[in-house]
Design a protein around this motif. Structure first.
Motif, PDB file in Angstrom:
ATOM      1  N   PRO A   1       0.829  -1.237   0.191  1.00  0.00           N
ATOM      2  CA  PRO A   1      -0.120   0.023  -0.074  1.00  0.00           C
ATOM      3  C   PRO A   1       0.628   1.211  -0.101  1.00  0.00           C
TER       4      PRO A   1
ATOM      5  N   THR B   1       0.691   5.478   1.278  1.00  0.00           N
ATOM      6  CA  THR B   1       0.181   6.293   2.017  1.00  0.00           C
ATOM      7  C   THR B   1       0.124   7.979   1.374  1.00  0.00           C
TER       8      THR B   1
ATOM      9  N   LEU C   1      -0.266  11.998   2.381  1.00  0.00           N
ATOM     10  CA  LEU C   1      -0.490  13.082   3.222  1.00  0.00           C
ATOM     11  C   LEU C   1      -0.181  14.530   2.246  1.00  0.00           C
TER      12      LEU C   1
ATOM     13  N   SER D   1      -4.361  10.249  -4.544  1.00  0.00           N
ATOM     14  CA  SER D   1      -4.678   9.047  -4.332  1.00  0.00           C
ATOM     15  C   SER D   1      -5.426   8.273  -5.469  1.00  0.00           C
TER      16      SER D   1
ATOM     17  N   VAL E   1      -4.045   1.990  -2.192  1.00  0.00           N
ATOM     18  CA  VAL E   1      -3.850   3.191  -1.415  1.00  0.00           C
ATOM     19  C   VAL E   1      -4.298   2.997   0.354  1.00  0.00           C
ATOM     20  N   GLY E   2      -3.357   3.146   1.129  1.00  0.00           N
ATOM     21  CA  GLY E   2      -3.689   2.912   2.400  1.00  0.00           C
ATOM     22  C   GLY E   2      -4.233   3.980   2.871  1.00  0.00           C
ATOM     23  N   THR E   3      -3.794   4.974   3.643  1.00  0.00           N
ATOM     24  CA  THR E   3      -4.284   6.317   4.423  1.00  0.00           C
ATOM     25  C   THR E   3      -4.088   7.299   3.712  1.00  0.00           C
ATOM     26  N   VAL E   4      -5.166   8.410   3.364  1.00  0.00           N
ATOM     27  CA  VAL E   4      -5.049   9.513   2.803  1.00  0.00           C
ATOM     28  C   VAL E   4      -5.496  10.794   3.997  1.00  0.00           C
TER      29      VAL E   4
ATOM     30  N   TRP F   1      -0.923  16.122   6.486  1.00  0.00           N
ATOM     31  CA  TRP F   1       0.224  16.173   7.170  1.00  0.00           C
ATOM     32  C   TRP F   1       0.430  16.993   8.351  1.00  0.00           C
TER      33      TRP F   1
ATOM     34  N   PHE G   1       8.385   5.516   8.701  1.00  0.00           N
ATOM     35  CA  PHE G   1       7.328   5.560   7.796  1.00  0.00           C
ATOM     36  C   PHE G   1       7.281   3.890   7.657  1.00  0.00           C
TER      37      PHE G   1
ATOM     38  N   THR H   1       5.124   6.452   1.532  1.00  0.00           N
ATOM     39  CA  THR H   1       4.524   7.619   1.872  1.00  0.00           C
ATOM     40  C   THR H   1       4.693   8.479   0.907  1.00  0.00           C
TER      41      THR H   1
END
Length: 210
Positions: free
Chosen positions: A126, A128, A130, A143, A153-156, A159, A198, A202
């Motif tokens: 995945p 990420t 930010l 993303s 895609v993991g986390t959106v 920052w 990380f 990322t």
């Protein structure tokens, strides 16, 4: 007695004992010399013709030269025979030719120690995203591009660290380097950096990202 009158020539007594003398006509010496030259020339010509045509037929050698000697002198000299090569000489020349024709063995290059192969790109890992640009909705847009390229895609999110001056792609272990460079190339981000902290690759979107 004569019937003609007497003149001064008749004063000579008729009974005189004198008689006339017949004089021989003299030929000039110059004419005699010219005739002599002509006679000698004709005789020389006759003798020369006789020597040229008659003497050779009679087999008389006027020059006194030896015919065998003259034929030997006129014959071209035969070239000296070259020495016949012996088997030993032929074998030596053959060995020299083979040594000249045979290429020298090229030096075998030593193998260069190669670095450990880099892990291949793994699109099952995945990514990420930010947003540090301050532009609302930029993280969701990026993303979507990453997802469209085949990455999960993991986390959106936004920052929360220190303000960023530019965008960058970060990873924490060497086995993620290939994935990080691939994602950065797809998004046009020049900065790719290995940074602890990380867990996965990322993407941090900084100001001015297009």
């Amino acid at each position: 007695m004569s019937q003609y009158p007497r003149d001064e020539f008749d004063k000579v007594p008729e009974t005189s004992a004198r008689q006339g003398v017949h004089r021989e006509r003299l030929i000039p010496s110059r004419s005699r010399g010219l005739g002599l030259l002509i006679t000698v020339g004709v005789l020389a010509l006759v003798i020369g013709l006789a020597a040229y045509f008659v003497v050779p037929r009679l087999g008389i050698d006027l020059g006194g030269a030896d015919p065998e000697a003259s034929s030997t002198a006129s014959a071209p000299a035969e070239p000296a025979a070259s020495p016949t090569p012996t088997p030993e000489d032929t074998a030596g020349e053959t060995e020299e030719a083979e040594e000249t024709a045979a290429p020298s063995p090229a030096a075998t290059p030593e193998p260069t120690p190669s670095a450990e192969p880099e892990p291949a790109v793994d699109r099952t890992q995945p990514v990420t995203v930010l947003n540090a640009s301050g532009i609302s909705g930029l993280g969701a847009s990026v993303s979507g591009r990453i997802s469209g390229a085949g990455w999960p895609v993991g986390t959106v999110g936004n920052w929360t660290g220190v303000p960023q001056q530019a965008s960058g792609v970060y990873y924490s272990s060497p086995d993620q380097a290939a994935n990080a460079r691939e994602v950065a190339a797809q998004l046009g981000i020049p900065t790719v950096m290995e940074t602890p902290g990380f867990a996965v690759v990322t993407v941090v979107l900084g100001p001015g990202f297009q």
